[in-house]
Design an enzyme around this catalytic site. Structure first.
Site, PDB file in Angstrom:
ATOM      1  N   CYS A   1      37.967  38.773  53.952  1.00 32.91           N
ATOM      2  CA  CYS A   1      37.845  37.846  55.082  1.00 32.91           C
ATOM      3  C   CYS A   1      38.374  38.496  56.359  1.00 32.91           C
ATOM      4  O   CYS A   1      37.804  38.321  57.438  1.00 32.91           O
ATOM      5  CB  CYS A   1      38.587  36.542  54.803  1.00 32.91           C
ATOM      6  SG  CYS A   1      37.724  35.438  53.660  1.00 32.91           S
TER       7      CYS A   1
ATOM      8  N   GLY B   1      37.156  43.330  35.516  1.00 32.54           N
ATOM      9  CA  GLY B   1      37.542  44.477  36.344  1.00 32.54           C
ATOM     10  C   GLY B   1      37.599  44.184  37.829  1.00 32.54           C
ATOM     11  O   GLY B   1      37.586  45.108  38.649  1.00 32.54           O
TER      12      GLY B   1
ATOM     13  N   HIS C   1      31.934  40.082  45.861  1.00 28.00           N
ATOM     14  CA  HIS C   1      31.299  41.269  46.438  1.00 28.00           C
ATOM     15  C   HIS C   1      30.421  41.955  45.405  1.00 28.00           C
ATOM     16  O   HIS C   1      30.750  41.998  44.214  1.00 28.00           O
ATOM     17  CB  HIS C   1      32.333  42.261  46.986  1.00 28.00           C
ATOM     18  CG  HIS C   1      33.381  42.679  45.999  1.00 28.00           C
ATOM     19  ND1 HIS C   1      34.468  41.902  45.698  1.00 28.00           N
ATOM     20  CD2 HIS C   1      33.503  43.803  45.238  1.00 28.00           C
ATOM     21  CE1 HIS C   1      35.213  42.519  44.792  1.00 28.00           C
ATOM     22  NE2 HIS C   1      34.641  43.683  44.485  1.00 28.00           N
TER      23      HIS C   1
END
Ligand code: AMP
Ligand code: ZN
Length: 118
Positions: free
Chosen positions: A9, A98, A105
Site C-alpha cells: 500500500c 509461502g 500480488h
C-alpha cells in the site's frame, strides 16, 4: 482503501519507492526488489486485500482485469513470446503457501534460463 502498515500500500501511495511497470486506477505493477528471473515484477490491486483467501465474488472484475494484463506486461518487460518464451504467473497464499507480504500480488517471471530460483 489501504492499510497503514502494508508495504505494498505504501508503494502504491508512493511513500516507498519502486520501479513502476504499470499503473491505472485500480492496478499497480512494479519490479520485484529481489528478482528470481531476468524479468520479475509484481502485479497488484491497489485495493488492500491480504491474499487470494480474501477474494470474493465482488472482486471478479478486478481480478479478471489484473490477470488479463499479465501477458501484455510480460511482453512489455522483455519476456519472449509464447511458446518458446512465455512467463510464470505465481500467487503465494498464506504461510504454507509461502506468502511473505500480506497484500495480494501475482509474481510475473520470465526471460532466458537458468533463473536464480524456480
Ligand atoms: P511473497 O513471498 O509472494 O509474499 O513475495 C513477496 C515478494 O515481494 C518477494 O519476492 C520480495 O522480493 C518482494 N518485495 C518485498 N519488498 C519489496 C519492495 N519494497 N519492492 C519490491 N519488491 C518487494
Ligand atoms: Zn496493502
Amino acid at each position: 482503501m489501504s492499510e497503514a502498515s502494508c508495504i505494498f500500500c505504501k508503494i502504491v501511495a508512493g511513500k516507498i519507492p519502486s520501479r513502476k511497470v504499470y499503473e491505472d486506477e485500480d492496478i499497480f505493477a512494479f519490479h520485484d526488489i529481489h528478482p528470481w528471473a531476468p524479468v520479475h515484477f509484481l502485479l497488484i490491486p491497489k485495493l488492500h486485500l491480504a491474499s487470494m483467501a480474501q477474494v470474493g465474488a465482488e472482486h471478479q472484475a478486478l481480478l479478471g482485469r489484473l490477470l488479463a494484463l499479465a501477458p501484455r506486461l510480460a511482453l512489455q518487460e522483455g519476456c519472449r513470446p509464447y511458446p518458446q518464451g512465455g512467463f510464470r504467473l505465481l500467487c503465494n497464499t498464506g504461510a504454507e503457501g509461502g506468502q511473505e507480504v500480506q497484500h495480494l500480488h501475482f509474481h510475473v517471471m520470465g526471460g532466458p534460463r537458468p533463473w536464480l530460483k524456480g
